[in-house]
Design an enzyme around this catalytic site. Sequence first.
Site, mmCIF file in Angstrom:
data_model
loop_
_atom_site.group_PDB
_atom_site.id
_atom_site.type_symbol
_atom_site.label_atom_id
_atom_site.label_comp_id
_atom_site.label_asym_id
_atom_site.label_seq_id
_atom_site.Cartn_x
_atom_site.Cartn_y
_atom_site.Cartn_z
ATOM 1 N N THR A 21 0.853 -1.196 0.000
ATOM 2 C CA THR A 21 0.000 0.000 0.000
ATOM 3 C C THR A 21 0.885 1.241 0.000
ATOM 4 O O THR A 21 2.069 1.155 -0.318
ATOM 5 C CB THR A 21 -0.988 -0.035 1.184
ATOM 6 O OG1 THR A 21 -1.950 1.004 1.035
ATOM 7 C CG2 THR A 21 -0.285 0.137 2.529
ATOM 8 N N ASN A 22 0.329 2.416 0.315
ATOM 9 C CA ASN A 22 1.115 3.660 0.344
ATOM 10 C C ASN A 22 0.616 4.565 1.469
ATOM 11 O O ASN A 22 -0.298 4.199 2.204
ATOM 12 C CB ASN A 22 1.043 4.356 -1.022
ATOM 13 C CG ASN A 22 -0.391 4.678 -1.396
ATOM 14 O OD1 ASN A 22 -1.060 5.438 -0.715
ATOM 15 N ND2 ASN A 22 -0.872 4.071 -2.476
ATOM 16 N N ARG A 23 1.226 5.746 1.587
ATOM 17 C CA ARG A 23 0.967 6.619 2.746
ATOM 18 C C ARG A 23 -0.266 7.508 2.619
ATOM 19 O O ARG A 23 -0.478 8.387 3.437
ATOM 20 C CB ARG A 23 2.170 7.541 2.961
ATOM 21 C CG ARG A 23 3.403 6.838 3.438
ATOM 22 C CD ARG A 23 4.497 7.868 3.714
ATOM 23 N NE ARG A 23 5.768 7.223 3.958
ATOM 24 C CZ ARG A 23 6.106 6.688 5.128
ATOM 25 N NH1 ARG A 23 5.268 6.729 6.148
ATOM 26 N NH2 ARG A 23 7.272 6.119 5.271
#
Length: 223
Positions: A21-23
Amino acid sequence: MNVLVTAGPTREAIDPVRYLTNRSSGKMGYEIAAAFAREGHAVLLVSGPTALDLPEGVDFLPVESAAEMHDAVSRQIGRMRIAVFAAAVADYRPLRVADGKIKKSKQPLTLELEPTPDILGSARTEFGFRGTLVGFAAETSDLEAQARDKLVRKGCDLVVANDVSQPGIGFDSDVNEVLLVRPDRIEPLPRASKHELARTLVRIMLEIHHEKTNVANPSCTSD
Ligand code: CTP
């Protein structure tokens, strides 16, 4: 008027308990959805997993992966007048998802990745969307040139670009400072809270939509 907003990160499964995933917090997309709803528009928020409360008066379609977001958008975009792609969609996903939990070993582990579907890039082509199309660009260099390239490549009416190499703005922050890139003009907006910025962006998106529909159909002034 019907408005679609994508928001949040996506999760790309590695095995039953792990994902890439990402921030992204989803805040910008949720604030935009809320601002459209406050103006009386019918908003559908298609969102990856976030910790945010659902904005009042917004229809909600939760998704997890880029593939699920692509399917949801392809089914819904046909009835939309404005589509805003604020989601931080993972660009790659594991080529194979393990059926069972991957057990650790002393050896290095290599994950093979494949590109996910480009949802914004499918809007004009695969989905045949003709309404007002807004993309986001998170860049670490050449902000204006990269955003302009995205605008043209994906057939957008507006790209909202931010420089994610600057500390304190953008991803996972409450404030942002963006550059608006349109086919005929560039406009920097001053640093502001995402709440405040969303109000400004929605005003500008509605102006663009009205300009576009009035040019396409001079007798039509309603939306
Ligand atoms: N986007 C999307 N589907 C993807 C990837 C991105 O809909 N699979 C949308 C985002 O919601 C955002 C815009 O595309 O509105 C920018 O995405 P980005 O990944 O920055 O653009 P790319 O064209 O993939 O370019 P690059 O990653 O090389 O900068």
